[in-house]
Write an enzyme that holds these catalytic residues in place. Sequence first.
Site, PDB file in Angstrom:
ATOM      1  N   ASP A   1      -9.983 -24.490 -13.289  1.00 55.69           N
ATOM      2  CA  ASP A   1      -8.771 -25.317 -13.397  1.00 55.69           C
ATOM      3  C   ASP A   1      -9.094 -26.499 -14.310  1.00 55.69           C
ATOM      4  O   ASP A   1     -10.220 -26.988 -14.315  1.00 55.69           O
ATOM      5  CB  ASP A   1      -8.311 -25.805 -12.016  1.00 55.69           C
ATOM      6  CG  ASP A   1      -6.839 -26.198 -12.001  1.00 55.69           C
ATOM      7  OD1 ASP A   1      -6.030 -25.494 -11.362  1.00 55.69           O
ATOM      8  OD2 ASP A   1      -6.492 -27.208 -12.653  1.00 55.69           O
TER       9      ASP A   1
ATOM     10  N   CYS B   1       9.745 -21.668  -7.407  1.00 55.83           N
ATOM     11  CA  CYS B   1       9.981 -20.360  -8.036  1.00 55.83           C
ATOM     12  C   CYS B   1      11.454 -20.050  -8.244  1.00 55.83           C
ATOM     13  O   CYS B   1      11.878 -19.826  -9.387  1.00 55.83           O
ATOM     14  CB  CYS B   1       9.352 -19.260  -7.191  1.00 55.83           C
ATOM     15  SG  CYS B   1       7.563 -19.327  -7.267  1.00 55.83           S
TER      16      CYS B   1
ATOM     17  N   ARG C   1       4.707 -15.751  -0.841  1.00 56.80           N
ATOM     18  CA  ARG C   1       5.602 -16.847  -0.448  1.00 56.80           C
ATOM     19  C   ARG C   1       4.754 -17.989   0.058  1.00 56.80           C
ATOM     20  O   ARG C   1       3.860 -17.768   0.890  1.00 56.80           O
ATOM     21  CB  ARG C   1       6.540 -16.391   0.683  1.00 56.80           C
ATOM     22  CG  ARG C   1       7.458 -15.263   0.309  1.00 56.80           C
ATOM     23  CD  ARG C   1       7.963 -14.555   1.541  1.00 56.80           C
ATOM     24  NE  ARG C   1       6.872 -13.966   2.307  1.00 56.80           N
ATOM     25  CZ  ARG C   1       7.014 -13.382   3.495  1.00 56.80           C
ATOM     26  NH1 ARG C   1       8.190 -13.323   4.078  1.00 56.80           N
ATOM     27  NH2 ARG C   1       5.970 -12.866   4.132  1.00 56.80           N
ATOM     28  N   GLU C   2       5.014 -19.188  -0.426  1.00 57.82           N
ATOM     29  CA  GLU C   2       4.300 -20.336   0.123  1.00 57.82           C
ATOM     30  C   GLU C   2       4.617 -20.418   1.611  1.00 57.82           C
ATOM     31  O   GLU C   2       5.735 -20.140   2.037  1.00 57.82           O
ATOM     32  CB  GLU C   2       4.719 -21.620  -0.595  1.00 57.82           C
ATOM     33  CG  GLU C   2       4.117 -21.701  -1.981  1.00 57.82           C
ATOM     34  CD  GLU C   2       4.571 -22.919  -2.754  1.00 57.82           C
ATOM     35  OE1 GLU C   2       4.918 -23.941  -2.153  1.00 57.82           O
ATOM     36  OE2 GLU C   2       4.571 -22.827  -4.000  1.00 57.82           O
TER      37      GLU C   2
ATOM     38  N   VAL D   1      -0.904 -20.104  -6.215  1.00 60.87           N
ATOM     39  CA  VAL D   1      -1.174 -18.683  -6.479  1.00 60.87           C
ATOM     40  C   VAL D   1      -2.651 -18.463  -6.780  1.00 60.87           C
ATOM     41  O   VAL D   1      -3.288 -17.549  -6.234  1.00 60.87           O
ATOM     42  CB  VAL D   1      -0.292 -18.190  -7.660  1.00 60.87           C
ATOM     43  CG1 VAL D   1      -0.727 -16.795  -8.113  1.00 60.87           C
ATOM     44  CG2 VAL D   1       1.173 -18.171  -7.248  1.00 60.87           C
TER      45      VAL D   1
ATOM     46  N   LYS E   1       9.587  -8.901 -11.447  1.00 67.08           N
ATOM     47  CA  LYS E   1       9.418 -10.219 -10.816  1.00 67.08           C
ATOM     48  C   LYS E   1      10.693 -11.059 -10.951  1.00 67.08           C
ATOM     49  O   LYS E   1      11.205 -11.607  -9.962  1.00 67.08           O
ATOM     50  CB  LYS E   1       8.227 -10.933 -11.463  1.00 67.08           C
ATOM     51  CG  LYS E   1       8.047 -12.368 -11.028  1.00 67.08           C
ATOM     52  CD  LYS E   1       7.713 -12.492  -9.552  1.00 67.08           C
ATOM     53  CE  LYS E   1       7.796 -13.932  -9.087  1.00 67.08           C
ATOM     54  NZ  LYS E   1       7.594 -14.053  -7.659  1.00 67.08           N
TER      55      LYS E   1
ATOM     56  N   GLU F   1       3.170 -11.965  -9.231  1.00 62.39           N
ATOM     57  CA  GLU F   1       2.823 -12.369  -7.869  1.00 62.39           C
ATOM     58  C   GLU F   1       4.100 -12.537  -7.047  1.00 62.39           C
ATOM     59  O   GLU F   1       5.065 -13.119  -7.519  1.00 62.39           O
ATOM     60  CB  GLU F   1       2.042 -13.685  -7.920  1.00 62.39           C
ATOM     61  CG  GLU F   1       1.587 -14.163  -6.569  1.00 62.39           C
ATOM     62  CD  GLU F   1       0.811 -13.091  -5.825  1.00 62.39           C
ATOM     63  OE1 GLU F   1      -0.245 -12.674  -6.299  1.00 62.39           O
ATOM     64  OE2 GLU F   1       1.277 -12.664  -4.754  1.00 62.39           O
ATOM     65  N   PHE F   2       4.071 -12.027  -5.812  1.00 61.38           N
ATOM     66  CA  PHE F   2       5.259 -12.119  -4.950  1.00 61.38           C
ATOM     67  C   PHE F   2       5.005 -12.942  -3.694  1.00 61.38           C
ATOM     68  O   PHE F   2       5.853 -12.976  -2.805  1.00 61.38           O
ATOM     69  CB  PHE F   2       5.718 -10.709  -4.558  1.00 61.38           C
ATOM     70  CG  PHE F   2       6.089  -9.862  -5.743  1.00 61.38           C
ATOM     71  CD1 PHE F   2       7.344  -9.970  -6.319  1.00 61.38           C
ATOM     72  CD2 PHE F   2       5.170  -8.988  -6.298  1.00 61.38           C
ATOM     73  CE1 PHE F   2       7.687  -9.214  -7.435  1.00 61.38           C
ATOM     74  CE2 PHE F   2       5.505  -8.228  -7.413  1.00 61.38           C
ATOM     75  CZ  PHE F   2       6.770  -8.342  -7.982  1.00 61.38           C
TER      76      PHE F   2
HETATM   77  N1  LIG Z   1       3.974 -20.912  -5.800  1.00 60.66           N
HETATM   78  C1  LIG Z   1       4.505 -19.734  -5.525  1.00 60.66           C
HETATM   79  O1  LIG Z   1       5.007 -19.490  -4.414  1.00 60.66           O
HETATM   80  C2  LIG Z   1       4.519 -18.653  -6.547  1.00 60.66           C
HETATM   81  C3  LIG Z   1       4.802 -17.329  -6.158  1.00 60.66           C
HETATM   82  C4  LIG Z   1       4.811 -16.330  -7.124  1.00 60.66           C
HETATM   83  C5  LIG Z   1       4.562 -16.651  -8.452  1.00 60.66           C
HETATM   84  N2  LIG Z   1       4.310 -17.940  -8.815  1.00 60.66           N
HETATM   85  C6  LIG Z   1       4.037 -18.238 -10.217  1.00 60.66           C
HETATM   86  O2  LIG Z   1       2.632 -18.419 -10.356  1.00 60.66           O
HETATM   87  C7  LIG Z   1       2.365 -19.433 -11.345  1.00 60.66           C
HETATM   88  C8  LIG Z   1       1.536 -20.545 -10.724  1.00 60.66           C
HETATM   89  O3  LIG Z   1       2.302 -21.136  -9.693  1.00 60.66           O
HETATM   90  P1  LIG Z   1       1.629 -22.173  -8.684  1.00 60.66           P
HETATM   91  O4  LIG Z   1       2.683 -22.517  -7.684  1.00 60.66           O
HETATM   92  O5  LIG Z   1       0.335 -21.646  -8.232  1.00 60.66           O
HETATM   93  O6  LIG Z   1       1.402 -23.427  -9.660  1.00 60.66           O
HETATM   94  P2  LIG Z   1       0.537 -24.726  -9.368  1.00 60.66           P
HETATM   95  O7  LIG Z   1       1.170 -25.797 -10.156  1.00 60.66           O
HETATM   96  O8  LIG Z   1       0.319 -24.904  -7.909  1.00 60.66           O
HETATM   97  O9  LIG Z   1      -0.894 -24.375 -10.002  1.00 60.66           O
HETATM   98  C9  LIG Z   1      -1.127 -24.228 -11.364  1.00 60.66           C
HETATM   99  C10 LIG Z   1      -2.548 -24.698 -11.649  1.00 60.66           C
HETATM  100  O10 LIG Z   1      -2.877 -24.345 -12.990  1.00 60.66           O
HETATM  101  C11 LIG Z   1      -3.696 -25.385 -13.529  1.00 60.66           C
HETATM  102  N3  LIG Z   1      -3.705 -25.274 -14.988  1.00 60.66           N
HETATM  103  C12 LIG Z   1      -2.734 -25.623 -15.866  1.00 60.66           C
HETATM  104  N4  LIG Z   1      -3.122 -25.353 -17.119  1.00 60.66           N
HETATM  105  C13 LIG Z   1      -4.357 -24.796 -17.037  1.00 60.66           C
HETATM  106  C14 LIG Z   1      -5.283 -24.282 -17.993  1.00 60.66           C
HETATM  107  N5  LIG Z   1      -5.005 -24.274 -19.291  1.00 60.66           N
HETATM  108  N6  LIG Z   1      -6.464 -23.799 -17.551  1.00 60.66           N
HETATM  109  C15 LIG Z   1      -6.759 -23.805 -16.232  1.00 60.66           C
HETATM  110  N7  LIG Z   1      -5.918 -24.264 -15.280  1.00 60.66           N
HETATM  111  C16 LIG Z   1      -4.735 -24.762 -15.685  1.00 60.66           C
HETATM  112  C17 LIG Z   1      -3.047 -26.647 -12.969  1.00 60.66           C
HETATM  113  O11 LIG Z   1      -3.939 -27.745 -13.043  1.00 60.66           O
HETATM  114  C18 LIG Z   1      -2.707 -26.217 -11.535  1.00 60.66           C
HETATM  115  O12 LIG Z   1      -3.757 -26.524 -10.637  1.00 60.66           O
HETATM  116  C19 LIG Z   1       3.733 -19.878 -11.850  1.00 60.66           C
HETATM  117  O13 LIG Z   1       4.067 -19.135 -12.989  1.00 60.66           O
HETATM  118  C20 LIG Z   1       4.661 -19.508 -10.708  1.00 60.66           C
HETATM  119  O14 LIG Z   1       5.975 -19.272 -11.135  1.00 60.66           O
HETATM  120  C21 LIG Z   1       4.262 -18.942  -7.891  1.00 60.66           C
END
Ligand SMILES: NC(=O)c1ccc[n+]([C@@H]2O[C@H](COP(=O)([O-])OP(=O)(O)OC[C@H]3O[C@@H](n4cnc5c(N)ncnc54)[C@H](O)[C@@H]3O)[C@@H](O)[C@H]2O)c1
Length: 449
Positions: free
Chosen positions: A37, A261, A155-156, A18, A205, A152-153
Amino acid sequence: MADAGTRQPIGVIGAGYVGLVTAAGFAELGSEVWCVDIDAERIARLRAGEVPIHEPGLAELLARNRARLHFSTDVTGALEHASLLFVAVGTPSTYSGDADLSAVHAVVAAIPPASDRALVMKSTVPCGTGAALQRSFREQGKEALGYVSCPEFLREGSAVEDFLHPDRVVVGADYGWAGDAVVDLYAPLGAPIVRTDVASAEMVKLASNAFLATKISFINEIANVCEETGADVVEVARGMGLDERIGPKFLHAGIGYGGSCFPKDVNALKQLAGNSGYHFQLLTAVIEVNELQKRRVIAKLHKHLGELPGKRVALFGLAFKPHTDDMREASSLVLAARLNADGARVTAYDPVAEGQARQLVSGISFAPSALEAADGADAVVLVTEWPEFLELDWREVTQAMAGSLVVDGRNALDPAAVQAAGLVYEGIGRAPRATPDERIRGEASEAAR
Ligand SMILES: NC(=O)c1ccc[n+]([C@@H]2O[C@H](COP(=O)([O-])OP(=O)(O)OC[C@H]3O[C@@H](n4cnc5c(N)ncnc54)[C@H](O)[C@@H]3O)[C@@H](O)[C@H]2O)c1
């Protein structure tokens, strides 16, 4: 796309699926973006121009906007340059099924007091999190910090497209300047904007994901009934989906939903309801149906192959869906573990997810191509509907295999093409259809009577 001078700079905290897409997307719209990050290796790779995840179009978007993207492990630059800090850190499930908000709390802790910035929550969090965080801001002397829920909506697999062409943007803000600022940022996309309060935005969401998961479990149950009654779920879904009240999307029967998700968000909503004293019966069933669905492939293998010890099974695809390398909660994890436990010898091939899979799955072998995975196999199971599997020449697969069973776990293959290659096709909820040869033989014997 837009005049950089008129766009406000932003911070993005978390450079995962995201965060990176959000950072690249807003840079494309003209903002300077400070992306942070805690994963130093990830940041080093991004600085070197590498893309740490597989997401179509992301590499190009990052490359095109490199001059506007600043990657760091330190939040100072983001705080210095940006008023809005988009939070995109992970919120995985805890053992209790609640969302683990420790990364979100770590972000808040890193922001100094008296900072007149605003957090824009992209991470998926339980309803009530925004209110609790705003209380904690006051307790920590951070009352100047604003808060917006902007779930966020994306889709990977189509995240870049989804960022640039969202169905809607939900902006939940109870008061203050930050909600307007977020609306301004998204305005060039021309998507409908749902302005609402923080709690409702958070619930939009969770409810959206729970509804989609319900649709999947529903059609999977219909598929299971189809298997008992001779109907074909693909035909049933086609007939249902043309009803505008139902729609065709998320009506594809298969071996269950996975990913980072749906499983965790459905669980989190069920848990959230339970914590408030409400038993969300429907979601309990949705989760159970999904778990059982992943295991139905095993029953199909037993049906055709008998006992599994020593049997060779090829898994085509491992990622939780095509066009991503994400293996979180992938159905293949359960399938591989079950097959291992039953003594089958498993060889898997996935075009991009092997690296992640190797860290999560033990006891299986990996092949460099579908045909090599199928070599000597008694059965092939289509787990992820990557386009390259849909374009396979099934006669080559037949030649490679020792047996003849193909289990189409996504109902994505053309049964006739598989059968014409001399293979036995078994889908999910699909009635066995006669091959053209069988039909001709049947018609001939009818005529002879
Ligand atoms: N992946 C999806 O398709 C999707 C879609 C909608 C919503 N979301 C939501 O978005 C959020 C993130 O999902 P994602 O798939 O991108 O996760 P991800 O695991 O791919 O990425 C999360 C990132 O955050 C970093 N991180 C963790 N703690 C941190 C901190 N304190 N400071 C800075 N960086 C930090 C991690 O190192 C990692 O790189 C989740 O809550 C998820 O549910 C994900």
